[in-house]
Design an enzyme around this catalytic site. Structure first.
Site, PDB file in Angstrom:
ATOM      1  N   TRP A 100      19.182 -20.494 -16.552  1.00  0.00           N
ATOM      2  CA  TRP A 100      19.038 -21.946 -16.446  1.00  0.00           C
ATOM      3  C   TRP A 100      20.087 -22.444 -15.465  1.00  0.00           C
ATOM      4  CZ3 TRP A 100      22.675 -25.822 -17.594  1.00  0.00           C
ATOM      5  CH2 TRP A 100      22.197 -27.130 -17.388  1.00  0.00           C
ATOM      6  N   GLU A 107      14.400 -21.088 -17.316  1.00  0.00           N
ATOM      7  CA  GLU A 107      14.361 -22.242 -18.212  1.00  0.00           C
ATOM      8  C   GLU A 107      14.378 -23.546 -17.418  1.00  0.00           C
ATOM      9  OE1 GLU A 107      17.161 -24.185 -21.767  1.00  0.00           O
ATOM     10  OE2 GLU A 107      17.673 -22.246 -20.873  1.00  0.00           O
ATOM     11  N   LYS A 146      14.058 -27.919 -16.979  1.00  0.00           N
ATOM     12  CA  LYS A 146      14.632 -29.123 -17.593  1.00  0.00           C
ATOM     13  C   LYS A 146      14.069 -30.333 -16.870  1.00  0.00           C
ATOM     14  CE  LYS A 146      19.008 -30.845 -19.425  1.00  0.00           C
ATOM     15  NZ  LYS A 146      20.451 -30.566 -19.567  1.00  0.00           N
ATOM     16  N   ASP A 180      12.622 -24.869 -23.864  1.00  0.00           N
ATOM     17  CA  ASP A 180      13.678 -25.511 -24.658  1.00  0.00           C
ATOM     18  C   ASP A 180      13.137 -26.872 -25.060  1.00  0.00           C
ATOM     19  OD1 ASP A 180      15.901 -27.333 -25.226  1.00  0.00           O
ATOM     20  OD2 ASP A 180      17.222 -25.738 -24.510  1.00  0.00           O
ATOM     21  N   HIS A 240      14.159 -30.142 -23.337  1.00  0.00           N
ATOM     22  CA  HIS A 240      14.112 -30.231 -21.880  1.00  0.00           C
ATOM     23  C   HIS A 240      12.851 -30.879 -21.344  1.00  0.00           C
ATOM     24  CE1 HIS A 240      17.414 -27.022 -20.939  1.00  0.00           C
ATOM     25  NE2 HIS A 240      17.823 -27.992 -21.749  1.00  0.00           N
ATOM     26  N   HIS A 270      14.189 -21.851 -26.824  1.00  0.00           N
ATOM     27  CA  HIS A 270      15.475 -22.362 -27.262  1.00  0.00           C
ATOM     28  C   HIS A 270      15.173 -23.576 -28.127  1.00  0.00           C
ATOM     29  CE1 HIS A 270      18.601 -20.570 -24.224  1.00  0.00           C
ATOM     30  NE2 HIS A 270      18.052 -19.668 -25.014  1.00  0.00           N
ATOM     31  N   ASP A 330      18.309 -34.793 -23.891  1.00  0.00           N
ATOM     32  CA  ASP A 330      18.630 -33.418 -24.259  1.00  0.00           C
ATOM     33  C   ASP A 330      20.035 -33.364 -24.844  1.00  0.00           C
ATOM     34  OD1 ASP A 330      18.639 -30.621 -24.457  1.00  0.00           O
ATOM     35  OD2 ASP A 330      19.513 -30.431 -22.469  1.00  0.00           O
ATOM     36  N   ASP A 378      20.980 -31.915 -27.758  1.00  0.00           N
ATOM     37  CA  ASP A 378      21.292 -30.675 -28.478  1.00  0.00           C
ATOM     38  C   ASP A 378      21.938 -30.926 -29.831  1.00  0.00           C
ATOM     39  OD1 ASP A 378      20.314 -28.626 -26.712  1.00  0.00           O
ATOM     40  OD2 ASP A 378      21.878 -29.200 -25.316  1.00  0.00           O
ATOM     41  N   ASP A 399      19.774 -23.408 -29.628  1.00  0.00           N
ATOM     42  CA  ASP A 399      20.642 -23.981 -28.593  1.00  0.00           C
ATOM     43  C   ASP A 399      21.012 -25.399 -28.995  1.00  0.00           C
ATOM     44  OD1 ASP A 399      21.991 -24.802 -26.381  1.00  0.00           O
ATOM     45  OD2 ASP A 399      20.326 -24.613 -24.976  1.00  0.00           O
TER      46      ASP A 399
END
Length: 416
Positions: free
Chosen positions: A182, A221, A223, A255, A258, A282, A290, A292, A322
């Site tokens: 990423w 990955e 985003k 993810d 993302h 993820h 994003d 997390d 993640d």
């Protein structure tokens, strides 16, 4: 009759193989990210910090400041989590011998041997990630797509070295290691050239993936945007999905933080499984962006796990986590998030998928709705408690007493 046996009968009336679900859940690994334990700082920079594409907030005391501390915290969390586990590791967590240091373009396997020994000792697998952020060579928000040849060369060399590290890890553990790339590359304001950076990124990836690494599963990955990079992301979903589709052996990692807030990764899982034999994930929890956050047992998490099971994807989907929250006890964050991933997986395994599919195919949408709603209130908690009992961990929040004791005895004595 025990509560488990009674609950089991309720599920079996819906056509669910409860014992099979427990067995599959216990055998499906969850890759637990190391970076929750130290706020994504790592060990390879003198003034380690999250930045240049990564952001964490909070200053809860007790952050791990060394390999030994991070190992201890990870083990404490793992002891309270059921199921099979892997370590999701970033390259910035290299463990250097005393007096030795190497920059990321010189990443080498010997700096990760302590992690391999740790994994082997405790029966963990390992997954790996180049660390293309939080470094002075992230220039103007760019790494692999930079127009500066020296910057681009640095990160290409880093990613090539990381694939070699992952290959050696796989050889040492007799396993395949997911190596996920990423990059934060993008621009704050409207770009004058959207294609140029993407062509440079494509050429960089072609060079990175040129070597055959049979013990490595490669992924890229995407985003949708980043803080400070709001107007343009080089590695967009379309870019990386197209790249993976054109390069056999390279997969598109999803993810779920993302994407645009109205996009659901649960819908993307069955789409990509139509075309790819491996699908890395993820799993996180975005709040407006994003961010997390610690994974909760929410609707989208259950739906993601349901699609994995419903599509026969347990052997194809690589489930990794993640998230990072520096505002709460970090060990507790690991435990809550990973237990919720396990809980959602078990929930998904206990749904009457075949019966529901048959109703959909026969256009009996009324009964499908009735049965789907009925399944939501089956006594799942009793099955979860039995699963935790078999795995030797607490089924309720009593595990938190263990974490609080660990905080008093270990975390509170740290200077971080």
């Amino acid at each position: 009759m025990s509560r488990y046996e009674e609950a089991k009968l309720n599920y079996e009336k819906m056509g669910v193989d409860v014992e099979g679900a427990l067995t599959l859940c216990a055998a499906t690994p969850i890759s637990i990210h190391c970076w929750q334990g130290d706020d994504v700082r790592g060990f390879d920079q003198k003034d380690g910090r999250a930045g240049d594409g990564i952001q964490t907030t909070g200053d809860y005391p007790g952050r791990a400041g060394s390999f030994e501390e991070l190992k201890a915290d990870f083990l404490k969390a793992a002891s309270l989590i059921p199921g099979k586990k892997r370590i999701n590791l970033h390259a910035s967590y290299a463990v250097f011998p005393e007096g030795e240091w190497a920059d990321r373009d010189k990443t080498a396997y010997r700096y990760f041997i302590p992690w391999v020994e740790f994994a082997r000792e405790h029966g963990f697998g390992i997954d790996f990630n180049p660390t293309c952020f939080s470094h002075p060579m992230v220039k103007n928000g760019l790494t692999l797509s930079s127009p500066d040849e020296a910057v681009r060369r640095f990160w290409i060399d880093h990613c090539i070295a990381c694939r070699q590290v992952a290959q050696r890890m796989g050889e040492a553990l007799g396993d395949k290691v997911l190596n996920n790339i990423w990059v934060p590359d993008g621009m704050k304001d409207v770009p004058a050239d959207r294609m140029g950076p993407r062509l440079r990124l494509k050429a960089a990836l072609d060079e990175i993936f040129a070597e055959n690494c049979p013990n490595v599963i490669d992924s890229v990955e995407s985003k949708v945007f980043g803080i400070g990079l709001e107007s343009y992301t080089v590695g967009s979903g379309e870019f990386f999905m197209a790249y993976a589709s054109q390069h056999p052996g390279v997969y598109h990692l999803l993810d779920n933080g993302h994407y645009h807030p109205t996009e659901l990764v649960s819908d993307k899982i069955p789409t990509l499984l139509c075309y790819f034999d491996v699908l890395p994930l993820h799993v996180t929890r975005p709040v407006r962006w994003d961010s997390d956050h610690v994974v909760l047992f929410d609707d989208e998490l259950r739906e993601m796990m349901t699609e994995i099971v419903r599509c026969g994807g347990l052997q194809k989907v690589l489930i990794g986590l993640d998230f990072f929250d520096a505002s709460i006890n970090r060990v507790a964050a690991w435990v809550v998030g990973t237990r919720n991933a396990q809980k959602a997986l078990l929930w998904a395994l206990l749904q009457p998928h075949e019966a529901l599919k048959a109703l959909q195919d026969s256009a009996d949408f009324t009964e499908k709705m009735v049965r789907m709603e009925e399944a939501k209130t089956l006594p799942f908690g009793d099955i979860w408690r039995e699963y935790c009992r078999r795995e030797g961990v607490s089924a309720d929040e009593s595990w938190f007493e263990d974490v609080k004791a660990y905080e008093r005895e270990v975390l509170s004595r740290r200077g971080t």
